[in-house]
Design a protein around this motif. Structure first.
Motif, short mmCIF file in Angstrom:
data_model
loop_
_atom_site.label_atom_id
_atom_site.label_comp_id
_atom_site.label_asym_id
_atom_site.label_seq_id
_atom_site.Cartn_x
_atom_site.Cartn_y
_atom_site.Cartn_z
N TYR A 211 60.27 -46.57 -46.41
CA TYR A 211 59.42 -46.69 -45.23
C TYR A 211 60.09 -47.64 -44.24
O TYR A 211 60.77 -48.60 -44.65
CB TYR A 211 58.06 -47.28 -45.59
CG TYR A 211 57.20 -46.46 -46.51
CD1 TYR A 211 56.43 -45.41 -46.03
CD2 TYR A 211 57.12 -46.78 -47.86
CE1 TYR A 211 55.61 -44.67 -46.88
CE2 TYR A 211 56.30 -46.06 -48.72
CZ TYR A 211 55.55 -45.00 -48.23
OH TYR A 211 54.74 -44.30 -49.07
N GLY B 296 52.04 -32.33 -43.21
CA GLY B 296 53.20 -33.12 -42.80
C GLY B 296 54.29 -32.27 -42.18
O GLY B 296 54.21 -31.04 -42.17
N TYR C 288 47.62 -40.02 -42.65
CA TYR C 288 49.04 -40.30 -42.83
C TYR C 288 49.31 -41.80 -42.73
O TYR C 288 48.64 -42.51 -41.99
CB TYR C 288 49.89 -39.61 -41.74
CG TYR C 288 49.74 -38.13 -41.66
CD1 TYR C 288 50.34 -37.30 -42.60
CD2 TYR C 288 48.99 -37.53 -40.65
CE1 TYR C 288 50.22 -35.92 -42.52
CE2 TYR C 288 48.86 -36.16 -40.57
CZ TYR C 288 49.47 -35.36 -41.51
OH TYR C 288 49.33 -34.00 -41.43
N ASP C 289 50.32 -42.24 -43.47
CA ASP C 289 50.87 -43.57 -43.27
C ASP C 289 51.59 -43.54 -41.92
O ASP C 289 52.37 -42.63 -41.64
CB ASP C 289 51.87 -43.89 -44.39
CG ASP C 289 52.29 -45.35 -44.42
OD1 ASP C 289 52.72 -45.86 -43.36
OD2 ASP C 289 52.21 -45.98 -45.49
N GLU C 290 51.32 -44.50 -41.06
CA GLU C 290 51.87 -44.49 -39.71
C GLU C 290 53.35 -44.84 -39.66
O GLU C 290 54.01 -44.64 -38.64
CB GLU C 290 51.08 -45.45 -38.81
CG GLU C 290 49.65 -45.01 -38.54
CD GLU C 290 49.57 -43.66 -37.85
OE1 GLU C 290 50.36 -43.42 -36.92
OE2 GLU C 290 48.73 -42.83 -38.26
N ARG C 291 53.88 -45.38 -40.76
CA ARG C 291 55.29 -45.76 -40.76
C ARG C 291 56.20 -44.53 -40.81
O ARG C 291 55.78 -43.44 -41.16
CB ARG C 291 55.58 -46.66 -41.97
CG ARG C 291 54.94 -48.03 -41.90
CD ARG C 291 55.15 -48.79 -43.19
NE ARG C 291 54.44 -48.19 -44.33
CZ ARG C 291 54.52 -48.63 -45.58
NH1 ARG C 291 55.29 -49.68 -45.86
NH2 ARG C 291 53.84 -48.03 -46.55
N TYR C 292 57.45 -44.75 -40.44
CA TYR C 292 58.47 -43.72 -40.58
C TYR C 292 58.95 -43.68 -42.03
O TYR C 292 58.85 -44.67 -42.76
CB TYR C 292 59.66 -43.98 -39.66
CG TYR C 292 59.37 -43.67 -38.22
CD1 TYR C 292 59.78 -42.46 -37.66
CD2 TYR C 292 58.67 -44.56 -37.42
CE1 TYR C 292 59.50 -42.15 -36.34
CE2 TYR C 292 58.39 -44.27 -36.09
CZ TYR C 292 58.81 -43.06 -35.55
OH TYR C 292 58.51 -42.76 -34.25
N CYS C 293 59.46 -42.53 -42.42
CA CYS C 293 59.96 -42.35 -43.78
C CYS C 293 61.31 -41.64 -43.69
O CYS C 293 61.47 -40.70 -42.91
CB CYS C 293 58.99 -41.49 -44.58
SG CYS C 293 58.56 -42.19 -46.15
N ARG D 132 54.19 -40.18 -46.99
CA ARG D 132 53.41 -40.41 -45.76
C ARG D 132 51.98 -39.89 -45.88
O ARG D 132 51.10 -40.34 -45.15
CB ARG D 132 54.09 -39.74 -44.56
CG ARG D 132 55.40 -40.41 -44.13
CD ARG D 132 55.79 -39.98 -42.73
NE ARG D 132 54.85 -40.47 -41.75
CZ ARG D 132 54.22 -39.71 -40.86
NH1 ARG D 132 54.41 -38.40 -40.83
NH2 ARG D 132 53.39 -40.25 -39.99
#
Length: 430
Positions: free
Chosen positions: A393, A214, A329-334, A305
């Motif tokens: 998120y 990350g 990875y989770d595609e969302r923003y954090c 993420r």
């Protein structure tokens, strides 16, 4: 397996949250932990550098893996302590040897390492009391701004960016002659100032193979608009919009791969995280610093993420299969926003009752990580300068930051402060 995690901050709460989700984790212990980590395991009242007490806990609780959160036990040699003790040798230690941890423990060591392996970094010189006058002459001729760094560990406070020669000379004198940071500033590294945008990249390595897990951008200044005193970090966002494939390729080819190759060539034992503190200077990456552990508050956005099983990655690091791991990875923003005690990073009071935590876990889009808290009967109290890291998120950075701030409106303690502009320069980047 039974896992012992060392540390007590937001980073450790995020690691405990992540590791507890693994089917490889049978039991989790945290030493000393905080009010938040107790949700995921058993807190043990042991200091992170009390190696003998850590040993006894490992034996008592049949620990299979030790995960080291903060830098101090690594620099002091917790890996080596376990490696030399026949009662502990079978335990997997996630963290580098003391010698390899000098990448963080000594700025001079890390700069020389980068020079040897042709890793891009700022030009520098190092000085001690023995050549103090030479240092003064060097500063007087140096272009401004100029960066002064205490060589050793200084709890994140040993870096000054001086905008005048007078300020630089005063800082130099404070560090070396007046021992501002004790032994940590007996040697001072003076660097050229790199103008650009900071970003951090995180890698897990066994000293020969590695995986990028990350990246993030944190906000160190206490005041909005990046003003005021430096702190341990007031918030963080991930992913960072300018970290596209082309820039990441430069980071990997010019910085990450040569660093890991250098560790192997110099036979430095490294089984753990490398934190690459970078500066993007006109789309060219330079190393500002190495850290030998995960960052805080970066962990609070990197772990949410990361969709890969973290304990499985630690096992792969140990058994030689790390190169084959798949990182998802989770595609969302954090984003995470840090709530701090009044007066921080200067003097502040502890033991303030925190209100509103009872609904902290109610949203699937928001996670409240405890950074400086303790449990007292029925109340959770403040126990540090940085108290809570509220992570959310979102569909973009602004959305994630808004969700974090909305959650913080439900939480309160006397003197609570947080920055409302985390991620400000990215707007609503998609």
């Amino acid at each position: 397996m039974n896992i012992l995690l060392l540390g007590a901050g937001g980073r450790e709460h995020a690691l405990a949250w992540k590791m507890s989700q693994s089917h490889h984790c049978d039991a989790l212990f945290i030493a000393p932990g905080n009010a938040g980590t107790s949700q995921f395991g058993t807190n043990l009242p042991i200091g992170v550098t009390d190696f003998e007490a850590i040993k006894q806990a490992c034996i008592e609780y049949k620990i299979d893996m030790l995960v080291v959160g903060p830098e101090e036990p690594l620099v002091r040699g917790v890996y080596d302590f376990f490696e030399k003790d026949t009662a502990l040798q079978q335990i997997i230690v996630v963290g580098p040897s003391a010698k390899a941890a000098q990448l963080e423990g000594s700025k001079a060591f890390s700069k020389k390492f980068m020079q040897r392996h042709h890793i891009p970094t700022a030009a520098y010189a190092e000085f001690t009391a023995d050549n103090f006058e030479e240092g003064k002459a060097y500063i007087a001729k140096h272009s401004l701004p100029v960066v002064l760094k205490a060589d050793g560990l200084a709890a994140g406070k040993g870096v000054v960016i001086a905008t005048t020669h007078t300020e630089a000379l005063q800082t130099f004198e404070e560090m070396i002659l007046h021992k501002q940071f004790g032994d940590a500033s007996s040697k001072v590294v003076i660097e050229e100032f790199l103008k650009g945008i900071e970003v951090s990249v995180f890698v897990l390595t066994n000293g020969s193979d590695y995986q990028i897990i990350g990246h993030a951008k944190d906000y160190k200044r206490i005041g909005e608009g990046d003003t005021g005193l430096n702190t341990g970090g007031m918030g963080c966002v991930s992913p960072v919009p300018f970290m596209d494939d082309a820039f990441m390729r430069k980071v990997e080819e010019r910085i990450i791969a040569p660093t890991v190759r250098g560790l192997e060539q110099e036979e430095l034992i490294y089984h753990g995280f490398i934190f690459f503190g970078l500066m993007n200077v006109n789309e060219e990456p330079f190393v500002i610093e190495y850290n030998c552990r995960m960052g805080d508050p970066e962990t609070e956005v990197v772990m949410p993420r990361l969709q890969t099983d973290l304990v499985a990655l630690f096992a792969a690091m140990d058994n030689g299969t790390l190169a084959d791991a798949n990182i998802a990875y989770d595609e969302r923003y954090c984003a995470t926003v840090m709530a701090v005690s009044g007066g921080y990073p200067g003097d502040y009071q502890k033991n303030k009752i925190i209100q509103g935590l009872e609904h902290a876990g109610a949203s699937k889009d928001v996670i409240v990580f405890h950074a400086g808290t303790q449990q007292n009967e029925n109340n959770v109290l403040t126990n540090g300068g940085r108290v809570l890291a509220v992570t959310a998120y979102g569909n973009n950075i602004a959305d994630a930051v808004d969700k974090s701030k909305n959650k913080l409106k439900e939480i309160s303690f006397e003197g609570m402060y947080f920055r409302r502009d985390i991620g400000f320069e990215f707007g609503d980047s998609e």
